[in-house]
Design a protein around this motif. Structure first.
Motif, PDB file in Angstrom:
ATOM      1  N   ALA A  18      12.569 -34.074  -2.928  1.00 29.27           N
ATOM      2  CA  ALA A  18      12.443 -34.523  -4.561  1.00 29.27           C
ATOM      3  C   ALA A  18      11.032 -34.025  -4.843  1.00 29.27           C
ATOM      4  O   ALA A  18      10.297 -33.858  -3.889  1.00 29.27           O
ATOM      5  N   ILE A  19      10.842 -33.358  -5.949  1.00 32.88           N
ATOM      6  CA  ILE A  19      10.003 -33.033  -6.475  1.00 32.88           C
ATOM      7  C   ILE A  19       9.194 -33.374  -7.346  1.00 32.88           C
ATOM      8  O   ILE A  19       9.974 -34.526  -8.482  1.00 32.88           O
ATOM      9  N   VAL A  20       8.041 -33.764  -8.113  1.00 36.04           N
ATOM     10  CA  VAL A  20       7.469 -34.045  -8.940  1.00 36.04           C
ATOM     11  C   VAL A  20       6.281 -32.462  -9.333  1.00 36.04           C
ATOM     12  O   VAL A  20       5.933 -32.115  -9.106  1.00 36.04           O
ATOM     13  N   VAL A  21       6.648 -32.137 -10.757  1.00 35.40           N
ATOM     14  CA  VAL A  21       5.467 -31.519 -11.268  1.00 35.40           C
ATOM     15  C   VAL A  21       5.329 -32.400 -12.486  1.00 35.40           C
ATOM     16  O   VAL A  21       5.206 -32.856 -13.254  1.00 35.40           O
ATOM     17  N   MET A  22       3.206 -31.975 -12.046  1.00 39.63           N
ATOM     18  CA  MET A  22       2.512 -32.015 -13.211  1.00 39.63           C
ATOM     19  C   MET A  22       2.222 -31.498 -14.402  1.00 39.63           C
ATOM     20  O   MET A  22       2.620 -29.867 -14.155  1.00 39.63           O
ATOM     21  N   GLN A  27      -6.459 -31.974 -17.249  1.00 36.30           N
ATOM     22  CA  GLN A  27      -6.992 -32.301 -15.806  1.00 36.30           C
ATOM     23  C   GLN A  27      -7.057 -33.823 -15.458  1.00 36.30           C
ATOM     24  O   GLN A  27      -6.613 -34.453 -16.303  1.00 36.30           O
ATOM     25  N   PRO A  28      -7.214 -34.296 -13.809  1.00 34.64           N
ATOM     26  CA  PRO A  28      -7.868 -35.426 -13.628  1.00 34.64           C
ATOM     27  C   PRO A  28      -8.798 -36.058 -14.846  1.00 34.64           C
ATOM     28  O   PRO A  28      -8.450 -37.730 -15.471  1.00 34.64           O
ATOM     29  N   GLY A  29      -9.559 -35.228 -15.504  1.00 35.03           N
ATOM     30  CA  GLY A  29     -10.669 -35.875 -16.534  1.00 35.03           C
ATOM     31  C   GLY A  29     -10.296 -35.848 -17.174  1.00 35.03           C
ATOM     32  O   GLY A  29     -10.569 -36.661 -18.612  1.00 35.03           O
ATOM     33  N   ASP A  30      -8.722 -35.423 -18.232  1.00 35.86           N
ATOM     34  CA  ASP A  30      -8.562 -35.730 -19.878  1.00 35.86           C
ATOM     35  C   ASP A  30      -7.465 -36.978 -19.636  1.00 35.86           C
ATOM     36  O   ASP A  30      -7.040 -37.104 -20.776  1.00 35.86           O
ATOM     37  N   ALA A  31      -6.687 -37.124 -18.456  1.00 35.08           N
ATOM     38  CA  ALA A  31      -5.737 -38.179 -18.079  1.00 35.08           C
ATOM     39  C   ALA A  31      -5.468 -38.830 -17.121  1.00 35.08           C
ATOM     40  O   ALA A  31      -5.922 -38.498 -16.048  1.00 35.08           O
ATOM     41  N   PHE A  33      -2.689 -39.961 -13.729  1.00 35.13           N
ATOM     42  CA  PHE A  33      -1.633 -39.737 -12.832  1.00 35.13           C
ATOM     43  C   PHE A  33      -0.236 -39.410 -13.969  1.00 35.13           C
ATOM     44  O   PHE A  33       0.069 -38.688 -13.990  1.00 35.13           O
ATOM     45  N   GLU A  34      -0.125 -40.603 -14.512  1.00 26.83           N
ATOM     46  CA  GLU A  34       0.993 -41.265 -14.637  1.00 26.83           C
ATOM     47  C   GLU A  34       1.339 -40.561 -15.910  1.00 26.83           C
ATOM     48  O   GLU A  34       2.764 -39.927 -16.416  1.00 26.83           O
ATOM     49  N   THR A  64      -2.573 -36.099  -4.737  1.00 30.61           N
ATOM     50  CA  THR A  64      -3.932 -35.745  -4.006  1.00 30.61           C
ATOM     51  C   THR A  64      -3.959 -34.531  -4.622  1.00 30.61           C
ATOM     52  O   THR A  64      -5.548 -34.737  -4.735  1.00 30.61           O
ATOM     53  N   SER A  65      -3.014 -33.371  -4.594  1.00 31.50           N
ATOM     54  CA  SER A  65      -3.459 -31.970  -5.061  1.00 31.50           C
ATOM     55  C   SER A  65      -3.722 -32.358  -6.161  1.00 31.50           C
ATOM     56  O   SER A  65      -4.901 -31.013  -6.116  1.00 31.50           O
ATOM     57  N   TRP A  66      -3.528 -33.039  -7.421  1.00 25.14           N
ATOM     58  CA  TRP A  66      -4.039 -32.680  -8.753  1.00 25.14           C
ATOM     59  C   TRP A  66      -5.277 -33.009  -8.620  1.00 25.14           C
ATOM     60  O   TRP A  66      -6.018 -32.462  -9.276  1.00 25.14           O
ATOM     61  N   ARG A  67      -5.639 -34.524  -8.087  1.00 25.69           N
ATOM     62  CA  ARG A  67      -6.159 -34.554  -8.367  1.00 25.69           C
ATOM     63  C   ARG A  67      -8.144 -33.385  -7.991  1.00 25.69           C
ATOM     64  O   ARG A  67      -8.750 -33.330  -8.111  1.00 25.69           O
ATOM     65  N   LEU A  68      -7.579 -33.066  -5.820  1.00 25.60           N
ATOM     66  CA  LEU A  68      -8.448 -31.746  -5.489  1.00 25.60           C
ATOM     67  C   LEU A  68      -8.035 -30.864  -6.340  1.00 25.60           C
ATOM     68  O   LEU A  68      -8.736 -29.826  -5.153  1.00 25.60           O
TER      69      LEU A  68
END
Length: 142
Positions: A18-22, A27-31, A33-34, A64-68
């Motif tokens: 299973a793969i998720v691409v952000m 960035q976290p301050g722009d939008a 997660f969903e 987690t990786s997107w946030r950090l």
């Protein structure tokens, strides 16, 4: 590559990738997660045959990786102090030049290898489009 991993039980006992691409533009301050999830995909067994929710595992790794702004291996090796309740404790997400790809279903080192390959291919596609735009702009200036 995914088919090769799926075909090796010692690499991927689940039979699922299973793969998720952000979205690298968000960035976290722009939008939230969903809104920043660009694409999800799964390969291998049909979801009705999964022994666990590998897509949800990949989503948690991606979150987690997107946030950090750090790959899972880096988070767990040196940034554990930044983890919050509910963050994924699983390896398998990569961040390559701002491109976050999380993978679940295989052994974590293969999850990260697949994620790195996906991110590198996305980066190459972006570079190709950029080069084409530069060429077109240069031909218009002549």
């Amino acid at each position: 590559m995914i088919e090769a991993v799926l075909g090796q039980h010692e690499m991927c006992g689940s039979g699922v990738i299973a793969i998720v691409v952000m979205d690298p533009g968000l960035q976290p301050g722009d939008a939230g997660f969903e809104d920043a999830v660009l694409h999800t995909a799964s390969f291998g067994k049909p979801r009705s045959q999964w022994d666990a929710d590998y897509l949800e595992f990949a989503r948690a790794k991606a979150r987690t990786s997107w946030r950090l702004d750090a790959s899972g291996a880096k988070v767990h090796a040196g940034l554990a102090h930044l983890l919050r309740r509910g963050d994924s404790l699983l390896h398998g997400a990569v961040v390559l030049d701002g491109i976050v790809v999380a993978v679940s279903g295989a052994e974590s080192w293969y999850d990260e290898a697949i994620g790195t390959a996906v991110a590198a291919n996305l980066r190459a596609m972006a570079w190709e489009r950029h080069a084409r735009a530069v060429r077109e702009r240069q031909s218009l200036a002549c």
